[in-house]
Structure formats: C-alpha cells, structure tokens
Write a protein that holds these residues in place. Structure first.
Motif, PDB file in Angstrom:
ATOM      1  N   ALA A   9      18.734 -16.132 -39.638  1.00 44.99           N
ATOM      2  CA  ALA A   9      19.402 -15.179 -40.532  1.00 44.99           C
ATOM      3  C   ALA A   9      19.897 -15.859 -41.805  1.00 44.99           C
ATOM      4  O   ALA A   9      20.053 -15.210 -42.838  1.00 44.99           O
ATOM      5  CB  ALA A   9      20.568 -14.509 -39.804  1.00 44.99           C
ATOM      6  N   CYS A  54      25.729 -15.698 -38.893  1.00 42.08           N
ATOM      7  CA  CYS A  54      25.298 -16.279 -37.621  1.00 42.08           C
ATOM      8  C   CYS A  54      25.448 -15.306 -36.446  1.00 42.08           C
ATOM      9  O   CYS A  54      24.652 -15.344 -35.507  1.00 42.08           O
ATOM     10  CB  CYS A  54      26.094 -17.543 -37.311  1.00 42.08           C
ATOM     11  N   CYS A 108      22.273 -13.491 -35.754  1.00 38.41           N
ATOM     12  CA  CYS A 108      21.049 -14.289 -35.850  1.00 38.41           C
ATOM     13  C   CYS A 108      20.346 -14.360 -34.496  1.00 38.41           C
ATOM     14  O   CYS A 108      20.964 -14.666 -33.476  1.00 38.41           O
ATOM     15  CB  CYS A 108      21.381 -15.690 -36.342  1.00 38.41           C
TER      16      CYS A 108
END
Length: 87
Positions: free
Chosen positions: A13, A41, A44
């Motif tokens: 990401a 995060c 992600c």
C-alpha cells in the motif's frame, strides 16, 4: 497479492507514497508523527511480509521508520518477545 507481482513489495500500500510519511523527522518527538503511515499500513495486504522482512533486517542496521504497521519501539518490543519465546 496479485498473481503478476514478482515481489510482494509491488503490492504494498505504501508503493509510490513519499518516504517522509514512513520516515518522519527523527527530531520530532511526537507520537503522532507516524499516524499517516500507520493508516496506510493498516489496510496493506502485504503488511505481514513487510514486518517479517524488517524484523530480520533490524538485527543489522534498520531501526527507523514504519514497517509492517509498526514503529521502531513497537518492533523492538516484538523482537524482544520473539527472542524470549525461543529460549
């Protein structure tokens, strides 16, 4: 992760985001300096692989920035816990 990626990091990401988001000015002693990185995060799909990579690297020289959705102090705590588990 897409089937066409050659390396997991291609699906991260953070790919294409500014490094300053993940490596803020170390002179800023503010718990909120990592907020934007932590948000990225959190969603992600390769967060675990990123964390696994940096846990190994930090035994050498990588102790800065957000990786795998964790700050350096969080990763240091995790590493300590992992070492204790392996005793």
């Amino acid at each position: 992760m897409s089937n066409h990626s050659e390396h997991w990091s291609e699906d991260a990401a953070c790919r294409g985001k500014s490094a300053t988001v993940f490596f803020p000015d170390h002179r800023i002693l503010n718990d909120h300096r990592y907020d934007e990185a932590m948000t990225i995060c959190a969603n992600c799909t390769v967060r675990q692989k990123c964390l696994e990579m940096v846990i190994v690297l930090e035994d050498t020289d990588d102790r800065w920035g957000v990786f795998g959705g964790m700050t350096p102090p969080q990763r240091a705590k995790l590493r300590k816990e992992l070492k204790e588990m392996l005793r």
